[in-house]
Design a protein around this motif. Structure first.
Motif, mmCIF file in Angstrom:
data_model
loop_
_atom_site.group_PDB
_atom_site.id
_atom_site.type_symbol
_atom_site.label_atom_id
_atom_site.label_comp_id
_atom_site.label_asym_id
_atom_site.label_seq_id
_atom_site.Cartn_x
_atom_site.Cartn_y
_atom_site.Cartn_z
ATOM 1 N N VAL A 98 -2.745 69.708 30.358
ATOM 2 C CA VAL A 98 -1.615 70.634 30.264
ATOM 3 C C VAL A 98 -0.868 70.719 31.595
ATOM 4 N N THR A 99 -1.603 70.772 32.701
ATOM 5 C CA THR A 99 -0.928 70.824 33.997
ATOM 6 C C THR A 99 -0.120 69.548 34.243
ATOM 7 N N GLN A 100 -0.586 68.426 33.681
ATOM 8 C CA GLN A 100 0.185 67.189 33.804
ATOM 9 C C GLN A 100 1.487 67.287 33.015
ATOM 10 N N GLN A 101 1.449 67.932 31.863
ATOM 11 C CA GLN A 101 2.677 68.136 31.096
ATOM 12 C C GLN A 101 3.694 68.968 31.884
ATOM 13 N N ILE A 102 3.197 69.995 32.573
ATOM 14 C CA ILE A 102 4.089 70.825 33.391
ATOM 15 C C ILE A 102 4.667 69.995 34.531
ATOM 16 N N ALA A 103 3.809 69.216 35.194
ATOM 17 C CA ALA A 103 4.267 68.374 36.304
ATOM 18 C C ALA A 103 5.278 67.339 35.831
ATOM 19 N N ASP A 104 5.045 66.774 34.650
ATOM 20 C CA ASP A 104 5.977 65.792 34.098
ATOM 21 C C ASP A 104 7.340 66.424 33.820
ATOM 22 N N ALA A 105 7.320 67.652 33.319
ATOM 23 C CA ALA A 105 8.576 68.348 33.039
ATOM 24 C C ALA A 105 9.342 68.621 34.329
ATOM 25 N N ALA A 106 8.606 69.027 35.365
ATOM 26 C CA ALA A 106 9.251 69.279 36.661
ATOM 27 C C ALA A 106 9.838 68.000 37.243
ATOM 28 N N TYR A 153 8.381 82.091 19.310
ATOM 29 C CA TYR A 153 8.677 81.699 20.692
ATOM 30 C C TYR A 153 8.649 82.915 21.609
ATOM 31 N N TYR A 154 9.140 84.024 21.113
ATOM 32 C CA TYR A 154 9.150 85.278 21.862
ATOM 33 C C TYR A 154 7.739 85.658 22.295
ATOM 34 N N VAL A 155 6.797 85.554 21.379
ATOM 35 C CA VAL A 155 5.406 85.861 21.702
ATOM 36 C C VAL A 155 4.791 84.729 22.528
ATOM 37 N N GLY A 156 5.041 83.490 22.106
ATOM 38 C CA GLY A 156 4.437 82.335 22.774
ATOM 39 C C GLY A 156 4.807 82.242 24.237
ATOM 40 N N HIS A 157 6.006 82.670 24.597
ATOM 41 C CA HIS A 157 6.436 82.595 25.986
ATOM 42 C C HIS A 157 5.540 83.419 26.902
ATOM 43 N N SER A 158 4.935 84.465 26.371
ATOM 44 C CA SER A 158 4.031 85.298 27.160
ATOM 45 C C SER A 158 2.583 84.836 27.075
ATOM 46 N N PHE A 159 2.266 83.980 26.123
ATOM 47 C CA PHE A 159 0.912 83.438 26.002
ATOM 48 C C PHE A 159 0.817 82.188 26.875
ATOM 49 N N VAL A 160 0.546 82.395 28.122
ATOM 50 C CA VAL A 160 0.445 81.260 29.049
ATOM 51 C C VAL A 160 -0.989 80.741 28.967
ATOM 52 N N THR A 161 -1.224 79.897 27.963
ATOM 53 C CA THR A 161 -2.570 79.405 27.649
ATOM 54 C C THR A 161 -2.525 77.902 27.396
ATOM 55 N N ALA A 180 -0.612 77.425 24.062
ATOM 56 C CA ALA A 180 0.761 77.902 23.973
ATOM 57 C C ALA A 180 1.704 77.157 24.910
ATOM 58 N N ILE A 181 1.225 76.725 26.061
ATOM 59 C CA ILE A 181 2.120 76.114 27.051
ATOM 60 C C ILE A 181 2.849 74.885 26.492
ATOM 61 N N PRO A 182 2.164 73.925 25.867
ATOM 62 C CA PRO A 182 2.909 72.774 25.325
ATOM 63 C C PRO A 182 3.956 73.186 24.287
ATOM 64 N N TYR A 183 3.611 74.152 23.452
ATOM 65 C CA TYR A 183 4.539 74.678 22.438
ATOM 66 C C TYR A 183 5.771 75.262 23.103
ATOM 67 N N VAL A 184 5.567 76.026 24.162
ATOM 68 C CA VAL A 184 6.674 76.670 24.860
ATOM 69 C C VAL A 184 7.492 75.659 25.653
ATOM 70 N N LEU A 185 6.836 74.759 26.374
ATOM 71 C CA LEU A 185 7.558 73.792 27.204
ATOM 72 C C LEU A 185 8.569 72.986 26.401
ATOM 73 N N GLU A 186 8.193 72.607 25.200
ATOM 74 C CA GLU A 186 9.060 71.793 24.350
ATOM 75 C C GLU A 186 10.392 72.493 24.080
ATOM 76 N N ARG A 187 10.370 73.813 24.092
ATOM 77 C CA ARG A 187 11.557 74.610 23.817
ATOM 78 C C ARG A 187 12.196 75.134 25.103
ATOM 79 N N TYR A 188 11.368 75.542 26.026
ATOM 80 C CA TYR A 188 11.798 76.229 27.239
ATOM 81 C C TYR A 188 12.518 75.293 28.210
ATOM 82 N N VAL A 189 11.973 74.104 28.423
ATOM 83 C CA VAL A 189 12.542 73.192 29.410
ATOM 84 C C VAL A 189 13.976 72.798 29.063
ATOM 85 N N PRO A 190 14.289 72.426 27.821
ATOM 86 C CA PRO A 190 15.701 72.142 27.498
ATOM 87 C C PRO A 190 16.615 73.353 27.707
#
Length: 353
Positions: free
Chosen positions: A198-206, A313-321, A324-334
């Protein structure tokens, strides 16, 4: 900050959106249902990992053997267990649709067709009797404000792995919460693999969005004026992990680790923010009116996350787990990419995929 107020603010601007949330929840009280929850799945614990001793805010707890009935008193702890293939017998309600009983869309695949856990509520204190009735052999409380008295009471029922004392309550990094949970159930190595992925997914997005680097950001909810989440809140950490720098209005404030409260008029202090991430911007018309006149608003440098547009998404954005993180990143990053370009003609995409 008052612990009760902090607990309230972890759940966004809840007074402002209560009618919409309650409508989504329906009239059925899931916490009084007859379900006794799921059990451990096929993912085996490493028996050699036991006994394991975990240090926490109130001392240390030893787990003697692989647990079979786990209760979560942390508000999002169930996701880390589900990521390991373990379905808890009880979870604690935070916000969103109660009928889901703590199993949100990002966790459905991991949950499978197991029996739903019992939904606990802590608005009036820990439901000790209901927890005892579940006959747990482990109680997990990571994303929580568990106090010492309740810790001692629950420890008479089963071993309790409380939150870390190294951070303010509700402020542990998601990686540490997840690894602690994995350690407690004998799957530390497996959890580390999940965390690394998951941390790699965040790093890839950055890496894919170098334009985030150096831009300021703020995570805000209208509540008694403004509440701006601080650098130790998991959601703010997600912004910094993606490359953003938190706006000086929060980083230069005293005692701002969890967040700060400002008057509505101080909305003007955010006029130069690179990206504002709002929870329910229009919940306060005074705040929204001031924001609309600011340079950052006119340049489209904001994302508004609200329950009416997309409750999950509203709930998922607060579930930093881990789930939830991959689910949120797919929407949040764009959304962040569209907001950060400073072009008001760029439409921030919907969170629905």
């Amino acid at each position: 900050m008052n612990p009760t107020r902090r607990r309230f603010l972890t759940g966004l601007s809840f007074m402002a959106v209560a009618p919409a949330v309650l409508a989504a929840c329906g009239s059925e009280d899931s916490s009084s249902g007859g379900s006794t929850g799921g059990s451990a799945s096929e993912a085996p614990a490493d028996e050699s990992a036991f006994p394991v001793t975990i240090k926490h805010k109130y001392g240390e707890t030893t787990v003697e053997k692989a647990p079979e009935r786990v209760v979560c008193i942390g508000l999002m702890d169930q996701d880390s267990l589900l990521a390991l293939g373990i379905v808890p017998v009880g979870v604690t309600y935070w916000f969103g649709d109660e009928k889901l009983q703590g199993i949100y869309p990002w966790a459905e695949e991991a949950f499978g067709d197991a029996e739903l856990p019992l939904l606990l509520k802590d608005a009036d204190g820990v439901e000790v009797e209901k927890i005892a009735g579940l006959a747990p052999d482990l109680i997990i409380g990571q994303y929580t404000g568990l106090n010492e008295q309740d810790y001692e009471t629950l420890s008479k029922i089963a071993p309790v792995v409380a939150q870390s004392g190294d951070y303010p309550d509700y402020s542990m990094p998601w990686t540490e919460m997840a690894l602690t949970i994995g350690t407690a159930v004998g799957q530390k190595a497996k959890m580390q693999e999940i965390i690394d992925g998951v941390t790699q997914q965040i790093a890839d997005a950055a890496e894919a969005h170098p334009e985030f680097e150096g831009q300021t950001a703020a995570l805000i909810t209208p509540y008694e004026g403004l509440f701006i989440y601080g650098p130790e809140d998991p959601r703010s950490r997600m912004l910094t992990d993606l490359g953003f720098t938190l706006h000086p209005v929060i980083t230069t404030a005293d005692d701002s680790e969890f967040g700060i409260s400002l008057s509505a008029e101080r909305t003007a202090d955010l006029g130069d923010v690179g990206v504002a991430v709002w929870y329910d911007l229009n919940a306060d018309k005074t705040v929204a009116g001031i924001w609309e006149g600011l340079p950052s608003a006119k340049e489209g440098r904001f994302v508004d996350i609200n329950e009416k547009q997309d409750g999950s998404y509203y709930v998922g954005h607060s579930f930093v787990t881990p789930l939830a993180i991959p689910y949120v990143l797919e929407r949040y990053v764009p959304q962040l990419a569209a907001a950060v370009d400073g072009d008001p003609a760029t439409t921030v995409p919907s969170s629905k995929i």
